[in-house]
Write a protein that holds these residues in place. Structure first.
Motif, short mmCIF file in Angstrom:
data_model
loop_
_atom_site.label_atom_id
_atom_site.label_comp_id
_atom_site.label_asym_id
_atom_site.label_seq_id
_atom_site.Cartn_x
_atom_site.Cartn_y
_atom_site.Cartn_z
N ARG A 1 0.81 -1.35 -0.07
CA ARG A 1 0.00 -0.10 0.00
C ARG A 1 0.90 1.31 0.03
N PHE A 2 2.21 1.05 0.58
CA PHE A 2 2.87 2.50 0.76
C PHE A 2 3.93 2.51 -0.39
N PHE A 3 4.30 1.18 -1.13
CA PHE A 3 5.26 1.37 -2.06
C PHE A 3 5.03 0.18 -3.03
N SER A 4 5.29 0.31 -4.19
CA SER A 4 4.88 -0.68 -5.04
C SER A 4 6.34 -1.67 -5.44
N LEU A 5 6.66 -2.42 -4.98
CA LEU A 5 7.79 -3.29 -5.17
C LEU A 5 7.87 -3.91 -6.40
N GLY A 6 6.76 -4.05 -7.18
CA GLY A 6 6.78 -4.63 -8.42
C GLY A 6 6.64 -3.68 -9.65
N ARG A 7 6.76 -2.42 -9.42
CA ARG A 7 6.89 -1.33 -10.33
C ARG A 7 7.82 -0.42 -9.96
N LEU A 8 9.19 -0.69 -9.88
CA LEU A 8 10.24 -0.07 -9.62
C LEU A 8 11.06 0.76 -11.00
N PRO A 9 11.51 1.89 -10.73
CA PRO A 9 12.22 2.23 -11.86
C PRO A 9 13.59 1.37 -12.06
N GLY A 10 13.56 0.76 -13.40
CA GLY A 10 14.57 -0.03 -13.69
C GLY A 10 14.09 -1.25 -14.13
N ASP A 11 12.70 -1.64 -13.79
CA ASP A 11 12.03 -2.88 -14.26
C ASP A 11 11.50 -2.73 -15.62
N ILE A 12 11.67 -3.53 -16.55
CA ILE A 12 11.63 -3.71 -17.88
C ILE A 12 10.01 -3.99 -18.22
N VAL A 13 9.27 -3.00 -18.82
CA VAL A 13 8.04 -3.15 -19.47
C VAL A 13 7.95 -2.80 -20.85
N ILE A 14 7.39 -3.82 -21.73
CA ILE A 14 7.29 -3.83 -23.06
C ILE A 14 5.98 -4.10 -23.38
N GLU A 15 5.13 -3.07 -24.02
CA GLU A 15 3.99 -3.51 -24.29
C GLU A 15 3.74 -3.11 -25.76
N ARG A 16 3.28 -3.84 -26.64
CA ARG A 16 2.92 -4.03 -27.91
C ARG A 16 1.65 -4.75 -28.32
N GLY A 17 0.86 -4.12 -28.96
CA GLY A 17 -0.27 -4.78 -29.22
C GLY A 17 -1.28 -4.90 -28.04
N GLY A 18 -1.55 -6.33 -28.01
CA GLY A 18 -2.22 -7.08 -27.12
C GLY A 18 -1.59 -7.79 -26.00
N SER A 19 -0.14 -7.42 -26.01
CA SER A 19 0.60 -8.38 -25.15
C SER A 19 1.65 -7.38 -24.45
#
Length: 69
Positions: free
Chosen positions: A26-44
């Protein structure tokens, strides 16, 4: 250290980590830190948690180092 003690200690550490993760989420999002790689293309979406993995590794290393002493 005997196997039963190791299993009990590991279980206790996992339970504590799970509770802290639920409450701390609730206080910090451990799964969404700067340095985490997220690639969104199309529906995936491809997600690779680099920094999250490094932080979890450091915390677990410190915990197990303290347990070993």
């Amino acid at each position: 250290m005997s196997i039963p003690k190791l299993l009990i200690t590991t279980g206790a550490v996992l339970i504590i980590a799970g509770v802290l993760w639920q409450v701390g989420g609730r206080f910090f999002s451990l799964g969404r830190l700067p340095g985490d790689i997220v690639i969104e293309r199309g529906g995936s979406t491809f997600y690779f948690p680099v920094m999250t993995s490094i932080i979890i590794s450091i915390v677990l290393s410190l915990i197990f180092m303290l347990i070993r002493r």
